[in-house]
Design an enzyme around this catalytic site. Structure first.
Site, PDB file in Angstrom:
ATOM      1  N   ASP A 111      -5.603  -0.175  11.975  1.00 16.33           N
ATOM      2  CA  ASP A 111      -4.189   0.200  11.940  1.00 16.33           C
ATOM      3  C   ASP A 111      -3.378  -0.874  12.658  1.00 16.33           C
ATOM      4  OD1 ASP A 111      -1.653   1.380  12.219  1.00 16.33           O
ATOM      5  OD2 ASP A 111      -2.506   3.387  12.388  1.00 16.33           O
ATOM      6  N   VAL A 112      -2.424  -1.470  11.972  1.00 13.91           N
ATOM      7  CA  VAL A 112      -1.651  -2.565  12.577  1.00 13.91           C
ATOM      8  C   VAL A 112      -0.824  -2.103  13.773  1.00 13.91           C
ATOM      9  CG1 VAL A 112      -1.509  -3.920  10.461  1.00 13.91           C
ATOM     10  CG2 VAL A 112       0.298  -2.254  10.964  1.00 13.91           C
TER      11      VAL A 112
ATOM     12  N   TYR B  74      14.148   1.254   7.766  1.00 15.09           N
ATOM     13  CA  TYR B  74      13.431   0.158   7.109  1.00 15.09           C
ATOM     14  C   TYR B  74      14.200  -1.153   7.269  1.00 15.09           C
ATOM     15  CZ  TYR B  74      11.033  -2.418   3.366  1.00 15.09           C
ATOM     16  OH  TYR B  74      10.336  -3.351   2.647  1.00 15.09           O
TER      17      TYR B  74
ATOM     18  N   THR C 207       5.485  -3.191  -6.464  1.00 11.70           N
ATOM     19  CA  THR C 207       4.472  -2.702  -5.528  1.00 11.70           C
ATOM     20  C   THR C 207       4.635  -1.196  -5.344  1.00 11.70           C
ATOM     21  OG1 THR C 207       5.880  -2.963  -3.583  1.00 11.70           O
ATOM     22  CG2 THR C 207       4.573  -4.886  -4.254  1.00 11.70           C
TER      23      THR C 207
END
Length: 266
Positions: free
Chosen positions: A74-75, A170, A205
């Protein structure tokens, strides 16, 4: 000497394309992905099966079954990112590039109505994940002997500079990535290591498909018309810029955020 990279968000999209692009050019790559869904987010994330397929395909194309390896991590976890970097060093003797691609999206409502756990997931993955990789990877890049040609790369977004309604978290995270890259470029001056980012437009994507759903649109293709090129970008087109930035030909660039957006920023 084989150059070595760590790529996050590697199970699909731009991350997977970047793994393939680097491997095709002779890089050894540790392909990292969370390989699990996030209960805070209402759509499916990458999983281990697709990650293994990316690794197998990239290794086969490179003609070396050991050229690409997979790692579930997990980043958002600084310890996990440090372990990923150490694994790359253990496997191949060092690190030459770290590419922070992993990202998620949520929104569809004004910021003040967005569930806190969704906002947290967006900020922690899209910005926190880049910070975590930078903190783990840059010391490893500096461990390479001089003269170095290390690269720290990240994926920002056209949303970093355009006001995107109902995607405030975001947009904030991606603007943070751009600011981080500019600062890292200044901090790394004279070390032989550069920091750059690409800023994609609407790319075909899973994140774009989820964005369409958030806006009540039928599919990601609905966004094609907002770009002067009149089409969606392919993940390989964005990855091609990252692969070039990872190479020695980009040595004169640092602190740059390169628009790979079909003209969206015009």
């Amino acid at each position: 000497m084989t150059r070595v990279a760590v790529v996050t968000g590697a199970a699909r999209g731009i991350g997977a394309a970047t793994v393939r692009g680097l491997a095709a050019r002779g890089w050894a790559v540790l392909a990292v992905d969370r390989c699990a869904d996030d209960p805070a987010l209402p759509y499916l994330l990458g999983s281990r099966g697709p990650l293994d397929q990316v690794v197998a395909g990239a290794s086969a194309a490179a003609g070396d079954p050991a050229a690409v390896r997979a790692l579930a991590a997990d980043v958002r976890d600084v310890v996990a990112m440090a372990a990923a970097v150490k694994e790359a060093e253990r496997l191949w003797g060092g690190l030459d590039a770290a590419v922070a691609v992993a990202g998620v999206i949520a929104g569809g409502v004004p910021l003040w109505e967005m569930p806190f756990e969704q906002m947290e997931a967006v900020l922690d993955t899209n910005l926190g994940g880049v910070l975590a990789l930078a903190r783990a990877a840059i010391p490893a890049l500096l461990r390479r002997p001089e003269p170095r040609s290390g690269r720290f790369l990240a994926v920002a977004s056209a949303a970093a500079t355009r006001g995107m309604p109902m995607l405030a978290a975001y947009s904030a995270a991606k603007a943070g990535v751009a600011g981080l890259i500019r600062s890292l470029g200044a901090e790394l001056g004279g070390t032989g290591i550069t920091a750059n980012a690409v800023s994609p437009g609407s790319t075909d994507t899973p994140i774009l498909a989820e964005t369409a759903r958030l806006y009540g649109l039928s599919a990601g293709q609905s966004f094609a018309g907002q770009q002067p090129m009149g089409r969606l970008l392919d993940p390989e087109e964005v990855a091609a810029a990252l692969v070039w930035l990872a190479g020695e030909e980009s040595s004169a660039m640092t602190g740059a955020v390169v628009a790979v957006d079909g003209g969206l920023a015009l």
